[in-house]
Design an enzyme around this catalytic site. Sequence first.
Site, PDB file in Angstrom:
ATOM      1  N   GLU A  94      39.819  36.245  35.304  1.00 58.29           N
ATOM      2  CA  GLU A  94      41.073  35.881  34.627  1.00 58.29           C
ATOM      3  C   GLU A  94      40.915  35.780  33.114  1.00 58.29           C
ATOM      4  OE1 GLU A  94      42.553  32.268  36.390  1.00 58.29           O
ATOM      5  OE2 GLU A  94      42.956  33.219  38.305  1.00 58.29           O
TER       6      GLU A  94
ATOM      7  N   GLU B 235      41.015  35.900  44.742  1.00 55.00           N
ATOM      8  CA  GLU B 235      41.388  34.490  44.927  1.00 55.00           C
ATOM      9  C   GLU B 235      42.809  34.436  45.459  1.00 55.00           C
ATOM     10  OE1 GLU B 235      41.148  31.784  41.547  1.00 55.00           O
ATOM     11  OE2 GLU B 235      39.248  32.652  40.935  1.00 55.00           O
TER      12      GLU B 235
HETATM   13  C1  GAL Z   1      42.345  30.034  39.194  1.00 52.53           C
HETATM   14  C2  GAL Z   1      40.952  29.925  38.610  1.00 52.53           C
HETATM   15  C3  GAL Z   1      40.054  29.033  39.375  1.00 52.53           C
HETATM   16  C4  GAL Z   1      40.711  27.842  40.014  1.00 52.53           C
HETATM   17  C5  GAL Z   1      42.028  28.251  40.659  1.00 52.53           C
HETATM   18  C6  GAL Z   1      42.786  27.136  41.364  1.00 52.53           C
HETATM   19  O1  GAL Z   1      43.259  30.416  38.252  1.00 52.53           O
HETATM   20  O2  GAL Z   1      40.322  31.186  38.548  1.00 52.53           O
HETATM   21  O3  GAL Z   1      39.021  28.689  38.515  1.00 52.53           O
HETATM   22  O4  GAL Z   1      40.844  26.798  39.122  1.00 52.53           O
HETATM   23  O5  GAL Z   1      42.840  28.846  39.707  1.00 52.53           O
HETATM   24  O6  GAL Z   1      43.322  26.200  40.494  1.00 52.53           O
END
Ligand code: GAL
Length: 462
Positions: free
Chosen positions: A165, A362
């Site tokens: 990200e 993710e």
């Molecule tokens: C994403 C990030 C993670 C984690 C996740 C959930 O944006 O890559 O590090 O924090 O959000 O909050």
Amino acid sequence: MNHKFPDRFLWGTAASGPQLEGAGSVGGKAMTVWDYWFLLEPEKFYQKIGPEVTSNFYDQYKEDILLMKDAGFNSFRTSISWARLLPDGKTINEEAVFFYRDVFTSLRENGIEPIVNLYHFDMPYRLYFKGGWENPEVVEEFKEYAQVSFDCFGDLVSRWVTFNEPIVPIEMGYLNDKHLPAVHNMTRAMQAGYYTLLAHVKAVSAFRQSKQQGEIGIILNLTPSYPKSDRDEDKKAANWADVLFNRSFLDPVVLGHYPAEIKELIQNENIDIQYTEKELDLIKNNTVDFLGVNYYQPRRVQASRNEQVDSEKILEKYFQPYEWPKAKMNPHRGWEIYEKGLYDIAINIRDNYFNIPWYVAENGMGVEGEEKFMNESGEVQDNYRIEFMEDHLTWLHKGISEGSNCFGYHVWTFLDNWSWLNEYKNRYGLFRLELETQERVKKKSAYWFKQLAKTNQLPTKW
Ligand code: GAL
């Protein structure tokens, strides 16, 4: 319908060094920007929990890897800490080499492929002090760090990721105050964004020159932008949101060039960016082998109703957020849940980005106060998380069956972990972390995930 996924599909979870490892000031690690910020303003951090201990993976990784195996994962993504591997920027920290080699080896021995990311928001303090991503010297240092990582771990890693990200530290640090330097400045944001992209591209080029085995990619948080209506003004606003928050990285990393609208914005707003033609060539010639996509929520957008915004908030001239009245919300986190977004991403990649191989890097559900869903044996009955994954995977499956080249799904995350300024407020894990004791307790979703990974299809009963 039979929701069978392609052969050799990756099933696993994602995490990151700074959120999982702990050992913030031991093992030879230098300070990151988060360690520094906590020293400076601990009250900004939820319940004043700093980044020193987090989930203690540094000491418990052997047991944790067995838990991963038990939950059926065949892959796991984490990140190397730059400040741990190269504490002074030059000298390789042998303790760090030992730690990461042992983690990647143990993962492999347990049938879990490590996917290794180089940067997850954790700028070494030493480099933050020099201007972070606004300073081209930091770009060169990143390239060297990438090279050292390929040399030290290349025999154990076959899928590398440069950044997780990359837009988040820019958005949160230069247009918001959730990451340092916590300023509101569009010119600085765009320069830091450009140098972040250049650091990525130089790492890709170093990887190719080193003749490493394997592949290299990047992980982007893609938030599809949906206009409030079919009116041209709303559609134009949604396009701007897409250009700035998705395509500003997606286009150069996959297509090799920036969207034309970025040039338009720079000209309209008289933003002065340092760049060279040679660098643009490097961007063109170093596109990625694969893409990771983080997807949590969509962006709902409407035309701006305000032409006169102050110079700190230029973006409000181009689009404004919109609350869709029909949105399904995650009541425990305040985020919209829109499963079809994942299908729209799959089709967009298929049609506009050469159908490049990609995976969901993710996706997950954060819930505050999860202890209220515990049964007598202390296991969180997180049916809402199972439903969340099931619904997203149903849409993902449709995208794949229509030809999108997706090779895996990683849920965020393995074990409840420390999260920037939110710490342990919202729990995302398939395993619960008891903060007082560092005990790991399986949640219901971990049993479900095992079924999913084992059968390579959505469980019909749970
Ligand atoms: C994403 C990030 C993670 C984690 C996740 C959930 O944006 O890559 O590090 O924090 O959000 O909050």
